[in-house]
Design a protein around this motif. Structure first.
Motif, short mmCIF file in Angstrom:
data_model
loop_
_atom_site.label_atom_id
_atom_site.label_comp_id
_atom_site.label_asym_id
_atom_site.label_seq_id
_atom_site.Cartn_x
_atom_site.Cartn_y
_atom_site.Cartn_z
N ASN A 1 31.38 -63.09 31.25
CA ASN A 1 30.24 -62.04 31.58
C ASN A 1 28.75 -62.39 31.27
OD1 ASN A 1 30.96 -59.23 32.64
ND2 ASN A 1 32.54 -59.58 31.53
N ILE A 2 28.65 -62.95 30.26
CA ILE A 2 27.36 -63.81 29.84
C ILE A 2 27.02 -64.80 30.80
CG2 ILE A 2 25.77 -64.92 28.16
CD1 ILE A 2 27.27 -63.39 26.12
N LYS A 3 27.88 -65.48 31.07
CA LYS A 3 27.70 -66.78 31.87
C LYS A 3 27.37 -66.64 33.35
CE LYS A 3 30.59 -70.95 33.16
NZ LYS A 3 31.90 -71.33 33.36
N ILE A 4 27.43 -65.34 33.69
CA ILE A 4 27.22 -64.99 35.14
C ILE A 4 25.42 -65.27 35.29
CG2 ILE A 4 26.55 -62.82 36.41
CD1 ILE A 4 29.33 -61.81 35.54
N GLY A 5 24.80 -65.18 34.08
CA GLY A 5 23.37 -65.56 34.24
C GLY A 5 23.35 -66.90 34.60
N LYS A 6 24.15 -67.97 34.29
CA LYS A 6 24.04 -69.26 34.88
C LYS A 6 25.55 -70.12 34.93
CE LYS A 6 21.78 -73.68 33.31
NZ LYS A 6 21.06 -74.03 32.10
N MET A 7 25.79 -70.16 35.95
CA MET A 7 27.18 -70.34 36.28
C MET A 7 27.49 -71.66 35.56
SD MET A 7 28.75 -67.61 37.14
CE MET A 7 30.27 -67.89 37.25
N ASN A 8 26.64 -72.66 35.56
CA ASN A 8 26.98 -73.95 35.26
C ASN A 8 26.58 -74.13 33.67
OD1 ASN A 8 24.22 -73.90 35.60
ND2 ASN A 8 24.10 -75.82 36.85
N ALA B 1 22.17 -68.00 24.00
CA ALA B 1 21.66 -66.88 24.67
C ALA B 1 22.23 -65.71 23.87
CB ALA B 1 21.95 -66.78 26.13
N ALA B 2 23.40 -65.57 23.66
CA ALA B 2 24.02 -64.49 23.04
C ALA B 2 23.35 -64.17 21.60
CB ALA B 2 25.51 -64.77 22.84
N LYS B 3 23.27 -65.29 20.69
CA LYS B 3 22.45 -65.01 19.73
C LYS B 3 21.10 -64.49 19.77
CE LYS B 3 24.65 -68.45 17.01
NZ LYS B 3 24.98 -69.84 16.50
N MET B 4 20.47 -65.24 20.75
CA MET B 4 18.86 -64.64 20.86
C MET B 4 18.72 -63.05 21.33
SD MET B 4 17.33 -67.96 22.84
CE MET B 4 15.70 -67.38 23.31
N ALA B 5 19.91 -62.83 21.96
CA ALA B 5 20.04 -61.46 22.39
C ALA B 5 20.54 -60.48 21.56
CB ALA B 5 20.76 -61.38 23.88
N GLY B 6 21.01 -61.03 20.55
CA GLY B 6 21.47 -59.88 19.22
C GLY B 6 23.08 -59.73 19.53
N CYS B 7 23.63 -60.52 20.44
CA CYS B 7 24.96 -60.02 20.70
C CYS B 7 26.13 -60.90 19.86
CB CYS B 7 25.19 -60.47 22.13
SG CYS B 7 24.48 -59.79 23.62
N ASP B 8 25.69 -61.80 19.13
CA ASP B 8 26.71 -62.70 18.56
C ASP B 8 27.54 -62.08 17.31
OD1 ASP B 8 27.44 -65.28 18.55
OD2 ASP B 8 26.58 -65.41 16.42
N ASP B 9 26.70 -61.15 16.66
CA ASP B 9 27.40 -60.43 15.69
C ASP B 9 28.61 -59.46 16.25
OD1 ASP B 9 26.14 -61.74 13.86
OD2 ASP B 9 24.39 -59.93 13.80
N PHE B 10 28.09 -58.77 17.08
CA PHE B 10 29.23 -57.72 17.67
C PHE B 10 30.10 -58.45 18.53
CE2 PHE B 10 26.62 -57.11 21.53
CZ PHE B 10 27.61 -57.16 22.44
N ILE B 11 29.98 -59.70 19.10
CA ILE B 11 31.01 -60.50 19.57
C ILE B 11 32.08 -60.94 18.81
CG2 ILE B 11 31.61 -62.21 21.25
CD1 ILE B 11 28.99 -61.61 22.79
N LYS B 12 31.38 -61.43 17.67
CA LYS B 12 32.31 -62.12 16.71
C LYS B 12 33.38 -61.11 16.19
CE LYS B 12 29.94 -66.01 15.17
NZ LYS B 12 28.75 -66.86 14.26
N ASP B 13 32.98 -59.79 16.01
CA ASP B 13 33.90 -58.73 15.30
C ASP B 13 34.75 -58.28 16.27
OD1 ASP B 13 32.47 -58.99 13.12
OD2 ASP B 13 31.18 -57.20 13.63
#
Ligand code: ADP
Length: 579
Positions: A427-434, A443-455
């Motif tokens: 779902n994140i990769k949609i931003g840049k397929m390659n 990108a996930a870390k910069m957007a503050g997603c990393d924590d909740f994704i790891k959980d």
């Protein structure tokens, strides 16, 4: 002609010709074993018919010939199966992909005119109707008719009277089938419309199920669905009765044709102008070719939507695409709207709107709901084309830039985040397929997603469910910001990114947005005016027109619409539920 009739590709029409040919070959491949078996029987009956014993060497030769003919028949059937069904399914796969690809390139104005259920029907049901007709009806209908004609020509060399008897039912059946086809074309539209109404109402019912339950609207909503279902039932029954009776008539005529062959044969045998063996051969050939043709005719009802389906498919394919130069290079993020006027339907939604956005600055849009802010955001990436005026990016008129190319320079963070039933990672990769794994995680870390994704149970490989139903509103927003960060486009469009969030989520999203907008040209709509107080420029819209422009401080001191909205929001910030 067939190519035009069914809107086939070049390959599809050449494959259809092959399927018809394979059907004719299969018909003939079965005629030979039948003829050989009759020869074997007549050889075996020789002691009774001619009073001489059967010629065993001849008999063995005939058995060998029968085995060879059966092998040929087997190969012919396999070829027919592969070429007929394989062709239909390949062609339909190609059509579905082509139509979906075409729809992807259509302007959003097209989707405004059509509803979702109609488009889904276009891709799925119409393709299935065509696919079914192409695999089960068309090649056999044409193929068997050719076989019968050829067989009759062959019989005519031997006995023209029997050839006539075999052939006579075909033209009459064909006329009846043509009449059925004309009726299908005339009334099929109302049947398709009734089906669309049902799927539309069903979709509305299912989508609104929460509201329906909450407000106890079951009765009313179910009533409209019920009405649509009843209408579909009435239309289907009328249609089946009308078309069905024509098809039944055509089938009866064909079956009568077999009776005519028997009657004519017996008549000629008793008149001693036809032998029993030739008669049996004619009869078996007739049965062999008539029987599958009768089955195909019964299937003709499958044709009920094919005319409509192919016409709708064609009109969809003819919808004009948005064109433009796919190689344009935009050197900076300067944006200019000059006297832009635009309407979705009848009424102008933007009236003579002119403003400019400078490279690297944050420009915010404010104004009451319905004033046209989101519309500006839809015009910039060419989701819609404007009616008059001009929009330029980096000095280039966007009407001359291919939408996909233009879009590659823009990132979007919209309020309604669409997530796919796939892993978080994809779902994140949609931003840049390659993108590499490292880029995605960064990108996930910069957007503050990393924590909740790891959980999550499987981390980045966790499936999100349909439209990401398993993540909260704030998390969805951060995933969409991660996509935008990954895309790394020079222009960023933020639409109400901070609306309807709790304060913890809002803070995290603010941090994510700060990472996203750094060094970029940013256009932002925010309902909460305090979030755009730091913008370089605020453009205030009312009723599709720009009424004020300036920084937050300038606009507050002007005491105009912005100041009014700002004051109202300051008051509402302190609201609470009281008993
Ligand atoms: P805002 O973002 O300021 O709330 P919008 O740009 O969404 O306003 O809408 C401006 C006007 O255009 C409104 O009157 C709205 O009803 C109308 N509108 C928005 N989207 C559509 C659409 N897809 N089809 C028809 N009218 C629309």
């Amino acid at each position: 002609m067939v190519k035009k009739l069914f809107h086939l590709s070049d390959k599809g029409s050449s494959d259809l010709k092959k399927s018809v040919l394979s059907c004719v070959i299969t018909d003939f491949a079965l005629i030979f074993p039948v003829m050989i078996i009759i020869r074997i029987i007549s050889e075996l009956l020789k002691p009774f018919t001619a009073g001489v014993s059967a010629d065993m060497s001849n008999l063995w030769l005939l058995v060998l010939a029968a085995a060879a003919a059966a092998a040929v028949y087997w190969f012919a059937c396999s070829y027919e199966y592969e070429i007929t069904y394989g062709t239909a399914y390949r062609e339909s796969e190609k059509t579905r992909i082509e139509v979906a690809e075409h729809m992807r390139k259509l302007p959003l104005s097209f989707f405004n005119r059509k509803d979702l259920s109609e488009l889904t029907t276009n891709i799925m049901a119409d393709c299935t109707s065509i696919e079914h007709a192409m695999s089960h009806v068309v090649p056999f209908l044409i193929g068997h008719c050719i076989s019968i004609t050829l067989v009759c020509l062959m019989i005519a060399f031997y006995d023209w009277r029997m050839a006539l008897a075999v052939y006579c039912a075909l033209p009459l059946s064909a006329i009846i089938i043509c009449a059925a086809s004309a009726i299908q074309t005339k009334y099929g539209g109302s049947l398709v419309q009734a089906k669309l109404d049902v799927s539309d109402k069903m979709q509305e019912y299912l989508e609104g199920i929460k509201v329906i339950k909450a407000f106890r609207l079951e009765g009313e909503n179910f009533e409209s669905l019920n009405k649509a279902l009843k209408k579909l039932m009435r239309t289907s029954m009328f249609f089946e009765a009308l078309v069905g009776s024509f098809i039944a008539a055509a089938v009866i005529v064909m079956q009568t044709g077999i009776g005519i062959v028997v009657f004519a044969g017996v008549h000629f045998i008793t008149g001693a102008t036809l032998g029993i063996i030739p008669f049996l051969i004619f009869l078996l050939i007739t049965l062999r070719i008539y029987s599958p043709l009768i089955v195909v005719m019964e299937l003709f009802a499958e044709f009920r939507y094919i005319n409509i389906a192919t016409k709708r498919m064609q009109s969809l394919r003819e919808e004009p695409l948005m064109d433009g130069d796919g190689e344009t290079v935009l050197k900076d993020g300067n944006i200019e709207f000059s006297n832009v006027t635009f309407k979705y339907n009848e009424e102008n939604v933007l009236k003579n709107v002119s403003f400019s956005v400078k490279q690297g600055q944050i420009t915010a849009f404010a104004g009451p709901s319905g004033s046209g802010k989101s519309t500006i955001f839809r015009l910039l990436p060419r989701f819609w084309d404007i009616d008059s005026g001009k929009i330029t990016v980096s000095g280039k008129n966007i009407k001359e830039i291919e939408p996909e190319r233009l879009m590659s320079y823009m990132s979007f963070v919209f309020q309604d985040v669409v997530l796919f039933n796939d892993t978080v990672y994809n779902n994140i990769k949609i931003g840049k397929m390659n993108a590499s794994k490292e880029e995605i995680i960064n990108a996930a870390k910069m957007a503050g997603c990393d924590d909740f994704i790891k959980d999550m149970p499987d981390g980045y490989e966790t499936m999100l469910g349909e439209n990401g139903c398993t993540v909260s509103g704030g998390e969805r927003q951060r995933i969409s910001i991660a996509r935008a960060i990954l895309k790394n486009a020079p222009i960023v469009l933020l639409d109400e990114a901070t609306a309807s969030l709790d304060s913890e989520n809002e803070l995290k999203i603010q941090q994510a947005i700060s990472a996203l907008v750094k060094g970029r040209t940013v256009l932002v709509i925010a309902h909460r005016l305090k979030t755009i107080a730091g913008a370089d420029k605020i453009i205030v819209l009312n009723n599709g027109e720009i009424v004020e422009e300036g920084t937050s401080e300038e606009l507050i001191s002007k005491k105009g619409l912005y100041a009014h909205l700002y004051n109202i929001q300051q008051l509402s910030l302190g609201w609470s539920v009281k008993k």
